[in-house]
Design a protein around this motif. Sequence first.
Motif: not given
Length: 209
Positions: A92, A94, A97-98, A158, A193, A196-197, A201, A205
């Motif tokens: 997984d 994300r 990493l989180r 991924t 978040d 990360l987002d 990512l 990604s």
Amino acid sequence: MNAAFTIERTVVTESTPGRRRGDDLERAIFEAALAELAEVGYANLRMEAVAARAKAGKASLYKRWPDRARLVQAAARYKATEVEPEFEPSGDLRGDLRKVMAHIAAQQATPFGEAIRGWIGELRGTPSEVADELRTRIEHPRIRIFAKIFEDGVARGTVRPEALHPRVVNLAPALLTHHFLTRAEPADDAAVDEILDLVVLPLISTGAA
């Protein structure tokens, strides 16, 4: 003088049997320094207070570290050896990493984080070889964890292969550290978040599920 009233005095030194010496004494001093950092912060850290908390003589500190900057650097090196857990990717991307990013942010809320803040504040006066060693001890374990997650993602399709560049691998912890140093507090869940987002990512990604 009556023997019953004679008081025998013993001079306690570092070599007195039962007195902590060597590694045991250093560990006690490091833990005391980190505890003081947590309570008063780097700006108010005093060698005398560390010695008192460690139940050690001031000479024990100054013999090993000439000032608080060197003591804090040594305490950070000591703590850096135990703060990074073993980590195996789950697949997984994300989630993995989180989890690691949240772990780093949590570390920065501890005395270890305060030690790093103090060390960076004294960086200009730190010998380059000392700075390089401490940076290696702190950064390399984190980079290995992120690299492991990225490599797993590349194998699963991924993560883009070019994301394995060291600067990209170190991006997330670097941004967390920047947040910590510039805002004087660790990143909260929302900030983790966002990093990360909005940054990590999209950069690494492939868009594959």
